[in-house]
Scaffold this motif. Sequence first.
Motif, mmCIF file in Angstrom:
data_model
loop_
_atom_site.group_PDB
_atom_site.id
_atom_site.type_symbol
_atom_site.label_atom_id
_atom_site.label_comp_id
_atom_site.label_asym_id
_atom_site.label_seq_id
_atom_site.Cartn_x
_atom_site.Cartn_y
_atom_site.Cartn_z
ATOM 1 N N ILE A 175 1.102 -1.187 0.132
ATOM 2 C CA ILE A 175 0.398 0.328 0.138
ATOM 3 C C ILE A 175 0.666 1.334 0.348
ATOM 4 O O ILE A 175 -0.015 2.233 -0.616
ATOM 5 C CB ILE A 175 -1.134 -0.240 1.578
ATOM 6 C CG1 ILE A 175 -2.075 1.442 0.823
ATOM 7 C CG2 ILE A 175 -0.477 -0.264 2.543
ATOM 8 C CD1 ILE A 175 -3.092 1.000 0.523
ATOM 9 N N GLN A 176 2.032 1.253 0.385
ATOM 10 C CA GLN A 176 2.814 2.466 0.834
ATOM 11 C C GLN A 176 3.699 2.804 -0.394
ATOM 12 O O GLN A 176 3.751 3.932 -0.834
ATOM 13 C CB GLN A 176 3.755 2.470 1.805
ATOM 14 C CG GLN A 176 4.581 1.552 1.702
ATOM 15 C CD GLN A 176 4.558 0.399 1.624
ATOM 16 O OE1 GLN A 176 3.488 0.044 1.881
ATOM 17 N NE2 GLN A 176 5.450 -1.285 2.346
ATOM 18 N N ARG A 177 3.331 1.552 -1.405
ATOM 19 C CA ARG A 177 4.800 2.151 -3.319
ATOM 20 C C ARG A 177 3.225 2.258 -3.601
ATOM 21 O O ARG A 177 3.517 2.884 -4.902
ATOM 22 C CB ARG A 177 5.237 0.996 -3.428
ATOM 23 C CG ARG A 177 6.128 0.741 -4.074
ATOM 24 C CD ARG A 177 6.894 0.114 -4.062
ATOM 25 N NE ARG A 177 8.321 0.454 -5.720
ATOM 26 C CZ ARG A 177 8.652 -0.310 -5.771
ATOM 27 N NH1 ARG A 177 9.014 -1.176 -5.239
ATOM 28 N NH2 ARG A 177 9.770 0.272 -6.771
ATOM 29 N N TYR A 178 2.275 1.850 -3.663
ATOM 30 C CA TYR A 178 1.251 1.957 -4.702
ATOM 31 C C TYR A 178 -0.420 2.472 -4.575
ATOM 32 O O TYR A 178 -0.806 2.505 -5.262
ATOM 33 C CB TYR A 178 1.474 0.279 -5.653
ATOM 34 C CG TYR A 178 2.006 -0.560 -6.201
ATOM 35 C CD1 TYR A 178 2.827 -0.569 -7.251
ATOM 36 C CD2 TYR A 178 2.970 -1.924 -5.679
ATOM 37 C CE1 TYR A 178 4.483 -0.608 -7.367
ATOM 38 C CE2 TYR A 178 4.300 -2.261 -5.603
ATOM 39 C CZ TYR A 178 4.951 -1.347 -6.776
ATOM 40 O OH TYR A 178 5.702 -2.446 -7.389
ATOM 41 N N GLY A 179 -0.399 2.195 -3.629
ATOM 42 C CA GLY A 179 -2.040 2.584 -3.300
ATOM 43 C C GLY A 179 -1.624 3.842 -2.593
ATOM 44 O O GLY A 179 -0.988 4.926 -2.658
ATOM 45 N N GLY A 180 -2.436 4.470 -1.443
ATOM 46 C CA GLY A 180 -2.330 5.267 -0.771
ATOM 47 C C GLY A 180 -3.882 6.394 -1.530
ATOM 48 O O GLY A 180 -3.818 6.101 -2.281
ATOM 49 N N PRO A 181 -3.577 7.325 -0.542
ATOM 50 C CA PRO A 181 -3.021 8.048 1.203
ATOM 51 C C PRO A 181 -3.212 7.292 2.533
ATOM 52 O O PRO A 181 -4.287 6.444 1.657
ATOM 53 C CB PRO A 181 -4.138 9.525 0.745
ATOM 54 C CG PRO A 181 -5.382 9.064 0.402
ATOM 55 C CD PRO A 181 -4.708 8.596 -1.046
ATOM 56 N N ILE A 182 -2.812 7.463 3.474
ATOM 57 C CA ILE A 182 -2.622 6.319 4.252
ATOM 58 C C ILE A 182 -3.229 7.491 5.459
ATOM 59 O O ILE A 182 -2.187 8.365 5.837
ATOM 60 C CB ILE A 182 -1.725 5.340 4.421
ATOM 61 C CG1 ILE A 182 -1.731 4.798 3.780
ATOM 62 C CG2 ILE A 182 -1.986 5.030 6.151
ATOM 63 C CD1 ILE A 182 0.145 3.849 3.832
ATOM 64 N N TYR A 183 -4.274 7.788 6.304
ATOM 65 C CA TYR A 183 -4.298 8.129 6.929
ATOM 66 C C TYR A 183 -4.365 8.032 8.244
ATOM 67 O O TYR A 183 -4.105 6.314 8.715
ATOM 68 C CB TYR A 183 -6.082 8.849 7.605
ATOM 69 C CG TYR A 183 -5.977 9.324 5.529
ATOM 70 C CD1 TYR A 183 -5.586 11.105 5.252
ATOM 71 C CD2 TYR A 183 -6.407 8.415 4.473
ATOM 72 C CE1 TYR A 183 -6.332 11.158 3.877
ATOM 73 C CE2 TYR A 183 -6.566 8.942 3.512
ATOM 74 C CZ TYR A 183 -6.355 10.103 3.140
ATOM 75 O OH TYR A 183 -7.134 10.573 1.591
ATOM 76 N N GLY A 184 -3.564 8.707 9.631
ATOM 77 C CA GLY A 184 -3.313 8.681 10.347
ATOM 78 C C GLY A 184 -4.274 9.053 12.001
ATOM 79 O O GLY A 184 -4.500 10.360 10.926
ATOM 80 N N ALA A 211 -6.145 3.060 5.945
ATOM 81 C CA ALA A 211 -5.106 3.315 3.878
ATOM 82 C C ALA A 211 -6.065 2.371 3.268
ATOM 83 O O ALA A 211 -6.897 1.863 3.073
ATOM 84 C CB ALA A 211 -4.169 1.447 4.592
ATOM 85 N N THR A 212 -5.577 3.722 2.180
ATOM 86 C CA THR A 212 -6.867 3.618 0.705
ATOM 87 C C THR A 212 -5.800 3.544 -0.450
ATOM 88 O O THR A 212 -4.955 3.362 -0.008
ATOM 89 C CB THR A 212 -7.148 4.824 0.824
ATOM 90 O OG1 THR A 212 -6.370 5.803 0.726
ATOM 91 C CG2 THR A 212 -8.215 4.789 1.505
ATOM 92 N N PHE A 213 -6.831 3.466 -1.588
ATOM 93 C CA PHE A 213 -5.718 2.626 -3.121
ATOM 94 C C PHE A 213 -6.899 4.168 -2.767
ATOM 95 O O PHE A 213 -8.098 4.198 -3.889
ATOM 96 C CB PHE A 213 -6.504 1.923 -2.996
ATOM 97 C CG PHE A 213 -4.679 0.322 -3.397
ATOM 98 C CD1 PHE A 213 -4.105 0.324 -3.450
ATOM 99 C CD2 PHE A 213 -5.415 -0.378 -1.696
ATOM 100 C CE1 PHE A 213 -2.998 -0.070 -3.143
ATOM 101 C CE2 PHE A 213 -4.585 -1.209 -1.488
ATOM 102 C CZ PHE A 213 -3.335 -1.377 -2.420
ATOM 103 N N ALA A 214 -6.269 5.878 -4.109
ATOM 104 C CA ALA A 214 -6.998 6.451 -4.662
ATOM 105 C C ALA A 214 -7.667 6.031 -5.887
ATOM 106 O O ALA A 214 -7.077 5.028 -6.883
ATOM 107 C CB ALA A 214 -6.225 7.662 -4.827
ATOM 108 N N ALA A 215 -8.568 6.779 -6.100
ATOM 109 C CA ALA A 215 -9.219 5.929 -7.729
ATOM 110 C C ALA A 215 -7.648 5.931 -8.009
ATOM 111 O O ALA A 215 -7.045 6.457 -8.679
ATOM 112 C CB ALA A 215 -10.288 7.309 -7.587
ATOM 113 N N GLY A 216 -8.310 4.972 -9.493
ATOM 114 C CA GLY A 216 -7.091 4.262 -10.275
ATOM 115 C C GLY A 216 -6.512 3.528 -10.449
ATOM 116 O O GLY A 216 -5.046 2.982 -10.721
ATOM 117 N N LEU A 217 -5.832 3.596 -8.856
ATOM 118 C CA LEU A 217 -4.649 2.427 -7.809
ATOM 119 C C LEU A 217 -4.464 1.195 -7.480
ATOM 120 O O LEU A 217 -3.772 0.432 -7.569
ATOM 121 C CB LEU A 217 -3.882 3.682 -6.889
ATOM 122 C CG LEU A 217 -3.581 5.347 -7.172
ATOM 123 C CD1 LEU A 217 -3.470 6.187 -5.713
ATOM 124 C CD2 LEU A 217 -2.446 5.384 -8.028
#
Length: 149
Positions: free
Chosen positions: A2-11, A29-35
């Motif tokens: 996720i840290q390399r191919y996804g994001g953003p990650i919120y805390g 932890a998310t994958f933004a649209a298209g990721l």
Amino acid sequence: MIQRYGGPIYGAFDEGEGEADGALTGVAATFAAGLYPPPARTVLRFVPGFLLAGPAPIVRGLRFSAVQEKGHPHDEHAYLWFLAVDPSHQRGGVGRALLARVYGDATAPVYLDTANPANVPYYASNGYEELGRADGPRGASMWFMRRPR
């Protein structure tokens, strides 16, 4: 992955005083649209752990993954991959605050899947609609949900 191919990650962090001040209390932890999905080669990183688990867990994992992927939407969406709140901070608004941040930044509807039936009403109270449900191995169920933009 996720840290390399996804994001953003919120805390979310504790703002109280004392020993827990500044401690991490929740993560989204998310994958933004298209990721999503990440490149197929990212699975190679997990092969050693799968092999150590043995054949039965590998087969169950692959079956459950197939159910999960079959229910994943094909239209543009942000994917909420992971939401967790420290048990001592649950029911205090941390999860809702993290979700609000995800919605605020999303450029498309937000999709998630969950295998925990207790999560379904929680997500429904946050504006998610159930898109469907599927049966996984060993009687487990998977719910597919989306929050319109």
